[in-house]
Structure formats: C-alpha cells, structure tokens
Motif scaffolding. Structure first.
Motif, PDB file in Angstrom:
ATOM      1  N   UNK A   8       1.334   3.999  -3.214  1.00 17.40           N
ATOM      2  CA  UNK A   8       1.064   5.432  -3.115  1.00 17.40           C
ATOM      3  C   UNK A   8       2.281   6.252  -3.571  1.00 17.40           C
ATOM      4  N   UNK A   9       3.466   5.788  -3.191  1.00 16.69           N
ATOM      5  CA  UNK A   9       4.675   6.519  -3.591  1.00 16.69           C
ATOM      6  C   UNK A   9       4.803   6.511  -5.117  1.00 16.69           C
ATOM      7  N   UNK A  10       4.567   5.353  -5.711  1.00 15.18           N
ATOM      8  CA  UNK A  10       4.635   5.274  -7.179  1.00 15.18           C
ATOM      9  C   UNK A  10       3.566   6.148  -7.828  1.00 15.18           C
TER      10      UNK A  10
ATOM     11  N   UNK B 145       0.163  -3.675 -10.507  1.00 14.25           N
ATOM     12  CA  UNK B 145       1.494  -3.883 -11.081  1.00 14.25           C
ATOM     13  C   UNK B 145       2.543  -4.025  -9.984  1.00 14.25           C
ATOM     14  N   UNK B 146       2.385  -3.262  -8.930  1.00 11.67           N
ATOM     15  CA  UNK B 146       3.332  -3.360  -7.807  1.00 11.67           C
ATOM     16  C   UNK B 146       3.273  -4.758  -7.201  1.00 11.67           C
TER      17      UNK B 146
ATOM     18  N   UNK C   1       2.378   8.850  -6.677  1.00 18.11           N
ATOM     19  CA  UNK C   1       2.790  10.257  -6.570  1.00 18.11           C
ATOM     20  C   UNK C   1       3.729  10.627  -7.722  1.00 18.11           C
ATOM     21  N   UNK C   2       4.705   9.753  -7.972  1.00 24.00           N
ATOM     22  CA  UNK C   2       5.711  10.096  -8.986  1.00 24.00           C
ATOM     23  C   UNK C   2       5.184   9.986 -10.418  1.00 24.00           C
ATOM     24  N   UNK C   3       4.069   9.326 -10.584  1.00 21.91           N
ATOM     25  CA  UNK C   3       3.524   9.254 -11.948  1.00 21.91           C
ATOM     26  C   UNK C   3       2.201  10.005 -12.068  1.00 21.91           C
TER      27      UNK C   3
ATOM     28  N   UNK D  14      -7.031   4.360 -11.220  1.00 25.34           N
ATOM     29  CA  UNK D  14      -5.618   4.599 -11.543  1.00 25.34           C
ATOM     30  C   UNK D  14      -4.712   4.017 -10.450  1.00 25.34           C
TER      31      UNK D  14
ATOM     32  N   UNK E 196       0.908  11.878 -15.151  1.00 26.16           N
ATOM     33  CA  UNK E 196       0.343  11.177 -16.302  1.00 26.16           C
ATOM     34  C   UNK E 196      -1.123  10.810 -16.105  1.00 26.16           C
TER      35      UNK E 196
ATOM     36  N   UNK F 110      -4.599   0.276 -10.490  1.00 27.91           N
ATOM     37  CA  UNK F 110      -3.766  -0.278 -11.561  1.00 27.91           C
ATOM     38  C   UNK F 110      -2.294  -0.267 -11.136  1.00 27.91           C
ATOM     39  N   UNK F 111      -1.872   0.814 -10.555  1.00 24.58           N
ATOM     40  CA  UNK F 111      -0.491   0.882 -10.072  1.00 24.58           C
ATOM     41  C   UNK F 111      -0.263  -0.187  -9.002  1.00 24.58           C
TER      42      UNK F 111
ATOM     43  N   UNK G 127       0.846  -1.198   0.000  1.00 23.53           N
ATOM     44  CA  UNK G 127       0.000   0.000   0.000  1.00 23.53           C
ATOM     45  C   UNK G 127       0.879   1.245   0.000  1.00 23.53           C
ATOM     46  N   UNK G 128       1.874   1.236   0.870  1.00 22.65           N
ATOM     47  CA  UNK G 128       2.759   2.403   0.947  1.00 22.65           C
ATOM     48  C   UNK G 128       3.508   2.613  -0.369  1.00 22.65           C
ATOM     49  N   UNK G 129       4.098   1.531  -0.898  1.00 23.48           N
ATOM     50  CA  UNK G 129       4.893   1.724  -2.123  1.00 23.48           C
ATOM     51  C   UNK G 129       4.013   2.080  -3.319  1.00 23.48           C
TER      52      UNK G 129
END
Lengths: 189, 202
Positions: free
Chosen positions: A63-65, A89-90, A67-69, A82, A72, A85-86, A59-61
């Motif tokens: 959210x971090x991903x 993939x994580x 943020x950086x995308x 959205x 888009x 989906x991230x 969950x934490x990682x």
C-alpha cells in the motif's frame, strides 16, 4: 443481476473518486482505498507467501508503494489490478532479498470443508506432497496459479498483473499445473 | 506438457467454485468424464483452491490504514532530508541529481534519431536487489515509456528499462524508498554529468 451491476458501478465511481483525491495528496482518501482493498490484497499475498505474518507486512508495504506511485496510475485497469501488480513485485523482491523462500508449515496446511464439486477425500500424505511441490514452484508459476485459481482472474488480467503477455501467463499456469500433478503420481486411480 | 485444447479446460477454476451457469457446469462435467488431462488438472485446482488462510483478526484490519499513513509520512520526511542533502552537497553527482529533479517530465513528442544505448552500461553494475526494488515501485510505467519515447524496449532487460524510467522521468524520487534513494545516489556518483546530459537531452 442489475442490482449487482449497480453495486459494481457505485464501487467503480467511488474508487475513481478516491484515487483522484489520493493523487492530490488526500491521505484520508488513500486510507479509504486501503480499507476497500486490504482484505483481498492480504489474502492474495497470503497465498503467495504461504505465511500470515509475511502477508501482513507485505500488505502494508504494498500500500505504501502504491501511494508513492499512484501518480502513474492512469485508470486503464482497475485500481485493484494495479495494486496486485505492485504487491506481486513486492513479494518477488522479498523472496529474492531473502535468497530463499519461507518454508510452508505443511502440518498446518488444512483443507476447507464445504461444498465442492470435487468430492474425493484427499489423503494426508498426498496433501503434504502437493504443498511441498507448491513450495518448490518458480515464483511466476505460483503467481499465475494463484491469480487464475484463487483470485479468479482471467488470463488477460493475470497477464496485466504479472506484466507479461497472455500467452506467457497461460504457459506459466500450465507449467505449474503439470508440476503439481506429480503429487498424484504412482497412485491407483 | 499435455494441454487439452477443449474450452472446458479453461473454465475449471470457475467450475470448482460453482460459478458457471448450469448448462456450462454440465458441459464441463461431461467433458471431465472423458478427459484424463482435465480431470487431473481439476484435482490440482481443487487442492490449490481449498487451502485455509490464516485470519489476522480485526485488530489488523482496523489499524492497517493508520499504519500505512504513518509509514507514508515517515517516508516523506526521510525523502525531504535526502533532497536537502542533495541540494547542499555541491558534488558533481548532486548537480546531476538536481538536473534530473528539475526535469519537467517526459517530452510530449517521441524522441527521434539514434538513441545512445551506451548509457546502459551504467546500469550493469547496479546491485540486483535495487533493480528489483525499482522495478517494483515503478508500477506500470514501462509501457508508457515505450509509447512516450518511441523506444524499442525489446532490446533491453526490464530492469534496465525501469532504470531508464527513473532517469528520464526525473521524478524517480517520488517512488523510491530511503534505501533505494541512497543507492541511487551512489549510482549517480558513478555517472558523469556529460553522459547523463547526453542521454536526457538527446
């Protein structure tokens, strides 16, 4: 009904505003988005990973991903879609990185009580067999089942999150269901 | 695989949760009485639906937003260091990286003419784990890529397409974590500026 619709509209407006501010680098706005979606995202990842600790990390990682995308994200789907989906993939990356899936602690799997149209008492043995089969499902089939059954998404939304066609999402779902039916094989009906 | 074509079969997840209107609930119930396929599917859905999830507790919910922000800040600091090293390196690979970082973004017009897919050979030795990491951080960009560049991406694997995404967009660093940046830079070292230039500019 109209009250629910108003609440939904308010949430959508708030979500758009927060996303817009987060895109400009407002970390407080992103924190509000985290608060808004942390519980559904954790639950989704928990269902996929079958493990609470893994789900917390994922969950934490995720959210971090996100943020950086976020630059888009164009608002063509909801931010939750959205995010899911991230997260999907994580989770898949984690499985592949480990080279194996974490085992479900089958003994800890329990059935919720409460109102349910399907009232048959599920035998313990059948239950364990069922979750062993869930553990063996290919990632895409498990993902499709989780999104359709647990998250309640329609197949069109499932496909968006999985990054595939609606037909492919349906096929993954039905193949998964067929495999899980094996849990009931050989019993008297 | 036997799949019932009746529409009631598609409503089983909502039926289990009791989310259908009473009329629809009755219709699905009637269908279930005579359809063994849907009955066994209902059984699967019910079991799948009923699993109790571990509750992480209030501490997790309270602290998560702050932890996410802290991780974002740490990653930002890490990225800055990487970019400085790229600028100061003076290697051919660094020059390529700088070229890409300075790209203003995707062109507004679709590219025309034959595209040189030979560049894609570079993606082949790309470590599998990294491809997947890039795939995950790239979100939904593949569809955009197809529209903006007018490419036929059906001929390429998803992983290759996302590698293209990072090259063409030029802001791949924005979406990569430190480990991915490191491996991506190793990849850049294998490229010649000519090949990258040919791809970016063609």
């Amino acid at each position: 009904m109209s009250e629910n619709r108003n609440i939904m509209t308010d949430q959508t407006t708030l979500e758009r505003e927060l996303v817009s501010r987060a895109r400009k680098g407002d970390s407080k706005a992103f924190e509000d988005l985290v608060r808004m979606y942390q519980e559904p995202l954790y639950r989704y990842l928990c269902r996929l990973s079958e493990n609470g600790e893994d789900a917390m990390e994922l969950t934490q990682s995720s959210f971090v991903k996100a943020y950086f995308s976020i630059g888009r994200f164009r608002g063509e789907s909801s931010f939750k879609t959205y995010l899911f989906r991230i997260a999907s993939n994580t989770w898949k990356n984690t499985i592949r990185d480990r080279g194996r899936r974490r085992s479900i602690d089958i003994d800890q799997v329990s059935i919720a009580s409460g109102d349910n149209p399907y009232e048959e008492v599920v035998r313990d043995q059948e239950h364990k067999k069922f979750w062993s089969l869930v553990e063996e499902l290919p990632a895409r089939q498990k993902e499709a089942l989780t999104l359709r059954i647990r998250e309640g998404y329609l197949f069109e939304q499932v496909a968006k999150i999985m990054g595939c066609t609606t037909g492919s999402a349906k096929a993954s779902y039905h193949h998964g269901v067929e495999k899980l039916k094996l849990a009931f094989e050989g019993e008297d009906r | 695989m036997n799949v019932c074509r009746d529409k009631s079969g598609e409503l089983l997840p909502e039926y289990v949760k009791g989310l259908l209107e009473p009329k629809e609930m009755n219709k699905v119930a009637d269908h279930l009485a005579g359809c063994s396929e849907c009955s066994s599917q209902l059984r699967v859905i019910s079991l799948f639906e009923d699993k109790v999830l571990p509750e992480p507790g209030p501490w997790f919910w309270t602290t998560l937003p702050g932890k996410v922000t802290a991780q974002i800040e740490a990653r930002r600091r890490g990225k800055t260091r990487v970019q400085i090293s790229v600028w100061a390196g003076g290697l051919a690979a660094a020059a390529v990286a700088v070229l890409m970082l300075l790209q203003p973004g995707p062109p507004t017009q679709p590219q025309t003419g034959a595209l040189d897919y030979s560049f894609m050979e570079i993606a082949d030795p790309f470590p599998l784990g990294v491809e997947e990491e890039i795939l995950s951080v790239s979100g939904m960009f593949m569809d955009d890529l197809e529209q903006v560049y007018g490419l036929d991406l059906n001929v390429l694997s998803d992983e290759t397409v996302v590698t293209m995404d990072l090259i063409l967009e030029g802001d791949g660093y924005e979406t990569m974590d430190d480990e991915t940046i490191r491996i991506f830079e190793d990849l850049l070292e294998e490229m010649t500026p000519k090949r990258v230039g040919k791809w970016v500019m063609s």
